[in-house]
Scaffold this active site. Structure first.
Site, PDB file in Angstrom:
ATOM      1  N   HIS A 159       0.826  -1.217   0.000  1.00 20.22           N
ATOM      2  CA  HIS A 159       0.000   0.000   0.000  1.00 20.22           C
ATOM      3  C   HIS A 159       0.861   1.268   0.000  1.00 20.22           C
ATOM      4  O   HIS A 159       0.516   2.269   0.634  1.00 20.22           O
ATOM      5  CB  HIS A 159      -0.956   0.009   1.192  1.00 20.22           C
ATOM      6  CG  HIS A 159      -1.889  -1.150   1.234  1.00 20.22           C
ATOM      7  ND1 HIS A 159      -3.014  -1.230   0.440  1.00 20.22           N
ATOM      8  CD2 HIS A 159      -1.849  -2.306   1.953  1.00 20.22           C
ATOM      9  CE1 HIS A 159      -3.640  -2.376   0.687  1.00 20.22           C
ATOM     10  NE2 HIS A 159      -2.941  -3.050   1.590  1.00 20.22           N
ATOM     11  N   ASN A 194     -10.308  -3.410   1.811  1.00 25.44           N
ATOM     12  CA  ASN A 194      -9.877  -3.470   0.412  1.00 25.44           C
ATOM     13  C   ASN A 194     -11.061  -3.143  -0.486  1.00 25.44           C
ATOM     14  O   ASN A 194     -12.203  -3.011  -0.014  1.00 25.44           O
ATOM     15  CB  ASN A 194      -9.326  -4.853   0.064  1.00 25.44           C
ATOM     16  CG  ASN A 194      -7.928  -5.088   0.608  1.00 25.44           C
ATOM     17  OD1 ASN A 194      -7.137  -4.155   0.756  1.00 25.44           O
ATOM     18  ND2 ASN A 194      -7.617  -6.335   0.910  1.00 25.44           N
ATOM     19  N   TYR A 212      -0.094  -4.495  11.771  1.00 26.46           N
ATOM     20  CA  TYR A 212      -0.301  -3.133  11.286  1.00 26.46           C
ATOM     21  C   TYR A 212       0.260  -2.073  12.234  1.00 26.46           C
ATOM     22  O   TYR A 212       0.994  -1.178  11.799  1.00 26.46           O
ATOM     23  CB  TYR A 212      -1.778  -2.889  10.963  1.00 26.46           C
ATOM     24  CG  TYR A 212      -2.141  -3.386   9.587  1.00 26.46           C
ATOM     25  CD1 TYR A 212      -2.033  -4.746   9.261  1.00 26.46           C
ATOM     26  CD2 TYR A 212      -2.562  -2.517   8.591  1.00 26.46           C
ATOM     27  CE1 TYR A 212      -2.344  -5.207   7.996  1.00 26.46           C
ATOM     28  CE2 TYR A 212      -2.874  -2.977   7.328  1.00 26.46           C
ATOM     29  CZ  TYR A 212      -2.766  -4.316   7.025  1.00 26.46           C
ATOM     30  OH  TYR A 212      -3.062  -4.764   5.766  1.00 26.46           O
TER      31      TYR A 212
END
Length: 510
Positions: free
Chosen positions: A63, A136, A346
């Site tokens: 990303h 997504n 994350y």
């Protein structure tokens, strides 16, 4: 402590060093005479170079290329029967949001119009803390086993020797992960290349949990559907744009917002009770599967609007940090193993990229007051003053209990063991429906061509045959049409156990 607003000054501000010392000429350097060496005492010059050497922070592993903007989320429907989250205690309530919409595999300088899954991250600043949607643009994903993720990403990146994208790596991975076929049909179908970031939908893919005031659980999947419908590009047009305007997605979204054409997404959830989850044909923790809308209809909950471009991309978008572990009371993670792994990965990547205090950066800081025992570390902006850095009886904090869930089926009993999911006929059902009933003849033709154009670059015959057998397990004609275009003989379908061998979602002690 200065805020970002201090620096929002008009042209004509006095030029200074980083410590505020006014400098008369930014290009001048201190030297001995006209031709002598530069002096180390010239702090302005040395500071300029030293900071320049450190301008870049680590690029996101995935990303990396993204557009972003700010706006608001507005509650449009009462869902107090589902969740006790304070955000939803009144229809019309708003929360400020920051969104970052991205490609997945490419580097920060890559083209916006590649065939790739898109990231869809939204940070909602609520009175109970930040709630991040890390979604997504597709409702499913390639796999359900979390340890596959680093392997998957490596195959979408560059070959260790040639440093080029490699079709053998790409298809070698997927041909060993048959459950990826549902997502592959979406990726190589018409939805595989969105026409800009602001013309695509967003999906949670994972299953999450709402908890209401009584402690009742409802599982949910979230859908963010763009007003006006999603738009896509065909391969030839996307390739043309990539060569002429690689920042097409960034440009078109920025310009749309700048002109007042604000993108709007209507937000829905599909929900299941505990009993429905345990009787569902598919495992609700399997993110390669959708929940059929006919059985679990979309329920509207709100909308979000992007109506403000960033003033500084790096500060407001590149430094924006999202994690599915950033939840609020009334919202919980399910035990989807890929989601569980993301809960750690994350925030950990943001600690690496931005530092341990990344949540203190203005774009990431919650509007809810922070009170905890985390202290110090690099780039501390919020020190919490003289508050004790331990659980003190002299200056005690207040502790608000979470709503206790009534779900006895989430009492986990079992032995610790390494587990890898197995492939069954169930993994081809939804892909088969997509091919036979959702796609029309034109869509099927384009998918066959898109796959053929990519897989023909694979050098290994065994990889191509293995992937063709997966296509054949969906539909023999699909595999045969691809084989004909890449000059390979037809193959038989991959043999897998029937659907009765699939693991059901049952965690109650039965």
């Amino acid at each position: 402590m200065p805020s970002e607003e201090v620096f929002n000054t008009p042209d004509g501000a006095t030029y200074t060093t980083s410590n505020g010392d006014p400098i008369a000429e930014p290009y001048a350097v201190q030297r001995i005479g006209h031709n002598g060496p530069v002096l180390l005492q010239d702090f302005h010059h040395i500071d300029l170079l030293a900071h320049f050497d450190r301008e870049r922070i680590p690029e996101r592993v995935v990303h990396a290329k993204a557009a972003g903007a700010h706006g608001y989320f507005e509650v449009t429907h009462d869902i107090s029967d589902l969740t006790c989250a304070a955000l939803f205690n009144k229809v019309g309530k708003r929360a400020r949001v920051t969104a970052r919409l991205s490609t997945v595999a490419g580097e920060a300088g890559s083209a916006d119009t590649v065939r790739d899954v898109r990231g869809f991250s939204v940070k909602l600043r609520t009175e109970e803390g930040n709630w991040d949607w890390v979604f997504n643009n597709t409702p499913v994903f390639f796999f359900r086993d979390p340890s596959m993720f680093p392997h998957f990403v490596h195959t979408q990146k560059r070959d260790p020797q040639t440093h080029r994208k490699d079709a053998d790596m790409f298809w070698d991975f997927f041909s060993q992960v048959p459950e990826s076929i549902h997502q592959l049909l979406i990726l190589f179908g018409d939805r595989g290349i969105p026409d800009g970031y602001h013309h695509m939908n967003g999906y949670s893919s994972h299953t999450y949990k709402f908890v209401n005031a009584a402690g009742d659980i409802h599982y949910y999947k979230m859908h963010c559907l763009v007003e006006g419908g999603f738009r896509t590009l065909d391969s030839s047009k996307a390739a043309e744009i990539a060569g002429q305007d690689p920042d097409y997605g960034l440009k078109t979204m920025y310009n749309a917002i700048d002109k007042g054409h604000y993108p709007v997404w209507n937000v829905f959830v599909q929900t299941m009770t505990i009993e429905q989850a345990e009787s569902f044909r598919y495992n609700i923790l399997d993110m390669t599967k959708i929940w059929p809308h006919a059985e679990y209809p979309l329920r509207p909950i709100g909308k979000f609007v992007l109506n403000e471009n960033p003033k500084n991309y790096f500060a407001e978008i590149e430094q924006a940090a999202f994690s599915p572990s950033h939840l609020i009371p009334g919202v919980e993670a399910s035990t989807d193993p890929v989601l569980q792994s993301r809960l750690f990965a994350y925030p950990d990547t943001q600690r690496y990229r931005l530092g341990v205090n990344y949540q203190q950066l203005p774009v990431n800081a919650p509007i809810a007051p922070i009170a905890n025992f985390q202290r110090d570390g690099s780039a501390t902006f919020v020190s919490q003053g003289n508050r004790p850095n331990y659980k003190s009886s002299n200056q005690p904090l207040s502790y608000i209990p979470r709503t206790a869930t009534q779900a006895k089926h989430e009492i986990w009993l079992g032995q610790a063991a390494a587990e890898l999911s197995s492939v069954t006929e169930l993994d081809f059902e939804q892909a088969r429906t997509l091919w036979n009933k959702v796609f029309d003849d034109g869509a099927r033709e384009r998918l066959v061509k898109n796959v053929s154009d990519h897989i023909r670059n694979v050098k290994s015959e065994s990889i191509k045959r293995r992937q063709l057998s997966i296509f054949a397990a969906v539909e023999q004609t699909l595999s045969d049409r691809i084989a004909d275009l890449i000059d390979l003989p037809h193959v038989t379908p991959l043999r897998v156990p029937d659907s009765s061998a699939a693991l059901k979602y049952r965690v109650s002690p039965h």
